[in-house]
Motif scaffolding. Sequence first.
Motif, PDB file in Angstrom:
ATOM      1  N   TYR A  88       0.841  -1.200   0.000  1.00 56.07           N
ATOM      2  CA  TYR A  88       0.000   0.000   0.000  1.00 56.07           C
ATOM      3  C   TYR A  88       0.876   1.249   0.000  1.00 56.07           C
ATOM      4  CZ  TYR A  88      -3.061   3.689   1.718  1.00 56.07           C
ATOM      5  OH  TYR A  88      -3.741   4.864   1.866  1.00 56.07           O
ATOM      6  N   ARG A  89       0.486   2.248  -0.768  1.00 54.80           N
ATOM      7  CA  ARG A  89       1.216   3.507  -0.796  1.00 54.80           C
ATOM      8  C   ARG A  89       0.317   4.712  -0.523  1.00 54.80           C
ATOM      9  NH1 ARG A  89       4.282   0.418   0.072  1.00 54.80           N
ATOM     10  NH2 ARG A  89       6.222  -0.163  -0.953  1.00 54.80           N
ATOM     11  N   THR A  90      -0.733   4.878  -1.333  1.00 55.35           N
ATOM     12  CA  THR A  90      -1.627   6.023  -1.165  1.00 55.35           C
ATOM     13  C   THR A  90      -3.063   5.573  -1.389  1.00 55.35           C
ATOM     14  OG1 THR A  90      -1.769   6.763  -3.470  1.00 55.35           O
ATOM     15  CG2 THR A  90       0.188   7.438  -2.217  1.00 55.35           C
ATOM     16  N   PRO A  91      -4.048   6.371  -0.946  1.00 62.84           N
ATOM     17  CA  PRO A  91      -5.445   6.002  -1.158  1.00 62.84           C
ATOM     18  C   PRO A  91      -5.955   6.315  -2.559  1.00 62.84           C
ATOM     19  CG  PRO A  91      -5.338   8.056   0.053  1.00 62.84           C
ATOM     20  CD  PRO A  91      -3.908   7.573  -0.091  1.00 62.84           C
ATOM     21  N   ALA A  92      -5.160   7.010  -3.368  1.00 63.82           N
ATOM     22  CA  ALA A  92      -5.635   7.484  -4.672  1.00 63.82           C
ATOM     23  C   ALA A  92      -6.227   6.390  -5.553  1.00 63.82           C
ATOM     24  CB  ALA A  92      -4.506   8.211  -5.403  1.00 63.82           C
ATOM     25  N   PRO A  93      -5.637   5.196  -5.656  1.00 63.10           N
ATOM     26  CA  PRO A  93      -6.211   4.175  -6.542  1.00 63.10           C
ATOM     27  C   PRO A  93      -7.594   3.698  -6.135  1.00 63.10           C
ATOM     28  CG  PRO A  93      -3.927   3.640  -6.003  1.00 63.10           C
ATOM     29  CD  PRO A  93      -4.356   4.742  -5.081  1.00 63.10           C
ATOM     30  N   PHE A  94      -8.027   3.996  -4.894  1.00 64.21           N
ATOM     31  CA  PHE A  94      -9.300   3.493  -4.383  1.00 64.21           C
ATOM     32  C   PHE A  94     -10.386   4.559  -4.367  1.00 64.21           C
ATOM     33  CE2 PHE A  94      -5.682   1.447  -2.270  1.00 64.21           C
ATOM     34  CZ  PHE A  94      -5.836   0.159  -2.766  1.00 64.21           C
ATOM     35  N   ASN A  95     -10.124   5.683  -5.007  1.00 63.86           N
ATOM     36  CA  ASN A  95     -11.072   6.785  -5.013  1.00 63.86           C
ATOM     37  C   ASN A  95     -12.438   6.336  -5.539  1.00 63.86           C
ATOM     38  OD1 ASN A  95     -11.829   9.557  -4.755  1.00 63.86           O
ATOM     39  ND2 ASN A  95     -11.635   9.764  -6.971  1.00 63.86           N
ATOM     40  N   GLY A  96     -13.487   6.555  -4.755  1.00 61.57           N
ATOM     41  CA  GLY A  96     -14.847   6.231  -5.156  1.00 61.57           C
ATOM     42  C   GLY A  96     -15.213   4.764  -5.052  1.00 61.57           C
ATOM     43  N   GLN A  97     -14.328   3.922  -4.542  1.00 60.65           N
ATOM     44  CA  GLN A  97     -14.601   2.493  -4.457  1.00 60.65           C
ATOM     45  C   GLN A  97     -15.112   2.102  -3.072  1.00 60.65           C
ATOM     46  OE1 GLN A  97     -11.158   0.225  -5.639  1.00 60.65           O
ATOM     47  NE2 GLN A  97     -11.049   1.133  -7.682  1.00 60.65           N
TER      48      GLN A  97
ATOM     49  N   ILE B 218      -4.362   2.665   7.769  1.00 65.27           N
ATOM     50  CA  ILE B 218      -4.711   2.613   6.350  1.00 65.27           C
ATOM     51  C   ILE B 218      -6.204   2.877   6.164  1.00 65.27           C
ATOM     52  CG2 ILE B 218      -4.901   1.058   4.370  1.00 65.27           C
ATOM     53  CD1 ILE B 218      -2.206  -0.124   5.189  1.00 65.27           C
ATOM     54  N   LEU B 219      -7.032   2.314   7.035  1.00 62.24           N
ATOM     55  CA  LEU B 219      -8.463   2.598   6.968  1.00 62.24           C
ATOM     56  C   LEU B 219      -8.733   4.092   7.129  1.00 62.24           C
ATOM     57  CD1 LEU B 219     -11.391   0.665   8.498  1.00 62.24           C
ATOM     58  CD2 LEU B 219     -11.150   3.083   9.043  1.00 62.24           C
ATOM     59  N   ALA B 220      -8.041   4.711   8.076  1.00 60.66           N
ATOM     60  CA  ALA B 220      -8.249   6.140   8.310  1.00 60.66           C
ATOM     61  C   ALA B 220      -7.965   6.939   7.049  1.00 60.66           C
ATOM     62  CB  ALA B 220      -7.349   6.608   9.453  1.00 60.66           C
ATOM     63  N   GLU B 221      -6.928   6.541   6.304  1.00 62.49           N
ATOM     64  CA  GLU B 221      -6.565   7.289   5.105  1.00 62.49           C
ATOM     65  C   GLU B 221      -7.469   6.951   3.917  1.00 62.49           C
ATOM     66  OE1 GLU B 221      -2.382   8.743   3.773  1.00 62.49           O
ATOM     67  OE2 GLU B 221      -2.567   6.661   3.114  1.00 62.49           O
ATOM     68  N   VAL B 222      -7.709   5.652   3.694  1.00 62.08           N
ATOM     69  CA  VAL B 222      -8.531   5.246   2.557  1.00 62.08           C
ATOM     70  C   VAL B 222      -9.960   5.756   2.700  1.00 62.08           C
ATOM     71  CG1 VAL B 222      -9.499   3.245   1.345  1.00 62.08           C
ATOM     72  CG2 VAL B 222      -7.099   3.247   2.024  1.00 62.08           C
ATOM     73  N   SER B 223     -10.456   5.831   3.933  1.00 63.34           N
ATOM     74  CA  SER B 223     -11.839   6.249   4.151  1.00 63.34           C
ATOM     75  C   SER B 223     -12.085   7.706   3.799  1.00 63.34           C
ATOM     76  CB  SER B 223     -12.244   5.998   5.604  1.00 63.34           C
ATOM     77  OG  SER B 223     -11.470   6.800   6.492  1.00 63.34           O
ATOM     78  N   THR B 224     -11.025   8.465   3.535  1.00 62.90           N
ATOM     79  CA  THR B 224     -11.214   9.853   3.102  1.00 62.90           C
ATOM     80  C   THR B 224     -11.583   9.941   1.626  1.00 62.90           C
ATOM     81  OG1 THR B 224      -8.854  10.147   2.579  1.00 62.90           O
ATOM     82  CG2 THR B 224      -9.570  10.673   4.824  1.00 62.90           C
ATOM     83  N   VAL B 225     -11.379   8.837   0.863  1.00 63.30           N
ATOM     84  CA  VAL B 225     -11.685   8.878  -0.572  1.00 63.30           C
ATOM     85  C   VAL B 225     -12.598   7.734  -1.005  1.00 63.30           C
ATOM     86  CG1 VAL B 225      -9.472   9.984  -1.080  1.00 63.30           C
ATOM     87  CG2 VAL B 225      -9.671   7.496  -1.252  1.00 63.30           C
ATOM     88  N   ALA B 226     -12.896   6.806  -0.090  1.00 62.91           N
ATOM     89  CA  ALA B 226     -13.663   5.614  -0.466  1.00 62.91           C
ATOM     90  C   ALA B 226     -14.553   5.186   0.690  1.00 62.91           C
ATOM     91  CB  ALA B 226     -12.719   4.473  -0.843  1.00 62.91           C
ATOM     92  N   ASP B 227     -15.549   4.356   0.379  1.00 64.37           N
ATOM     93  CA  ASP B 227     -16.306   3.669   1.430  1.00 64.37           C
ATOM     94  C   ASP B 227     -15.454   2.505   1.937  1.00 64.37           C
ATOM     95  OD1 ASP B 227     -18.526   5.340   1.133  1.00 64.37           O
ATOM     96  OD2 ASP B 227     -19.363   4.066  -0.448  1.00 64.37           O
TER      97      ASP B 227
END
Length: 352
Positions: free
Chosen positions: A156-165, A179-188
């Motif tokens: 894992y590097r950044t949340p960008a690839p998961f935007n809107g997913q 990682i959840l804290a970061e990914v949850s800013t751009v995805a469900d």
Amino acid sequence: MTTTSTEVVVIGGGQAGLAAGYYLRRAGRDFVILDDQLTPGGSWQHYWPSLHLFSPAEYARLPGWPMPTWPNGFPPAPHVVDYLSAYEKKYTLPVQRPVRVAAVHRTSSGYRVDTDTGSWNATAVINATGTWSRPFWPSYPGMHEYRGTQLHASNYRTPAPFNGQCVGIVGGGNSAAQILAEVSTVADTVWFTTRPPKFLPDDVDGRVLFEVASERARALATGGGDTGGVAGLGDIVMVPPVKQARDRGVLHAQPMFTTLTADGVRGGDTTDKLDAIIWCTGFRPALRHLQPLHLRSDSAAGIALDHNHVHGEPSLVFLGYGDWTGPGSATIIGVGRTARDAVTDLVRDVLD
């Protein structure tokens, strides 16, 4: 290929290997540090950029030289890499890289360490390879049928690839929470854990964790009761991004699923459609190069150790693998204490 001789071969040039090198240099021993990385910094150079230490810089130091301060909260991984690189230069530690250790064999006088650049004969070996190169993937039915993205936290590097997913986060530790804290800013996000996660109080950070682990070790060494150590407090440090995730209401875990399907996961009567799954399921010690030694296993912790050395073999030392090799020994501040004790014992019992 050439064969070179030295007193001690240290395998691994991360924080544990550097701490061992500091004390070996101070003891006046002849040694080499073999590191398979292209550049200094150990595993810290591979972490995701947003990862921060759990403590201020002044509480994250290798022996002899403090980490430079970080002005805004806890230092990020690149700051740690810069510190480890400078530390290596400051003490002119004899690190050779990139050198991949293929196997370690016993000899009549100690060990032969075979690498892709030649062999080393040594009286003693300090194994400080860490765990980063061995990410652990659990096995669940349907993993090969799932059509979405699967990756381990090590990739894992950044949340960008998961935007809107919609992303599933698996694991109940600090990596999963961050990682959840970061990914949850751009995805469900949907958080899966095998047991309810345990959160540390907001005012507990790495300083407290190390002291708690040290107190447990002191109590056990003097015959006192087991305090439970860090595990008795909780699992997840409430660093600022995790606190923010809690405030946003996304820090809620649900029981672990039992099966992966083509488009998600299923557990009991519950199904979740997921575009991606991030497995924050930890690591295992990187020890494959030691297979020729046929070391005896301990069902509880892997290879059987007396303090930091293999049972009955004081010339083979393990350093930096967590509680298995000493309280807090997988942390920057903790590895210094265990390295000091391990090198002191090695010099007294084997090298002198």
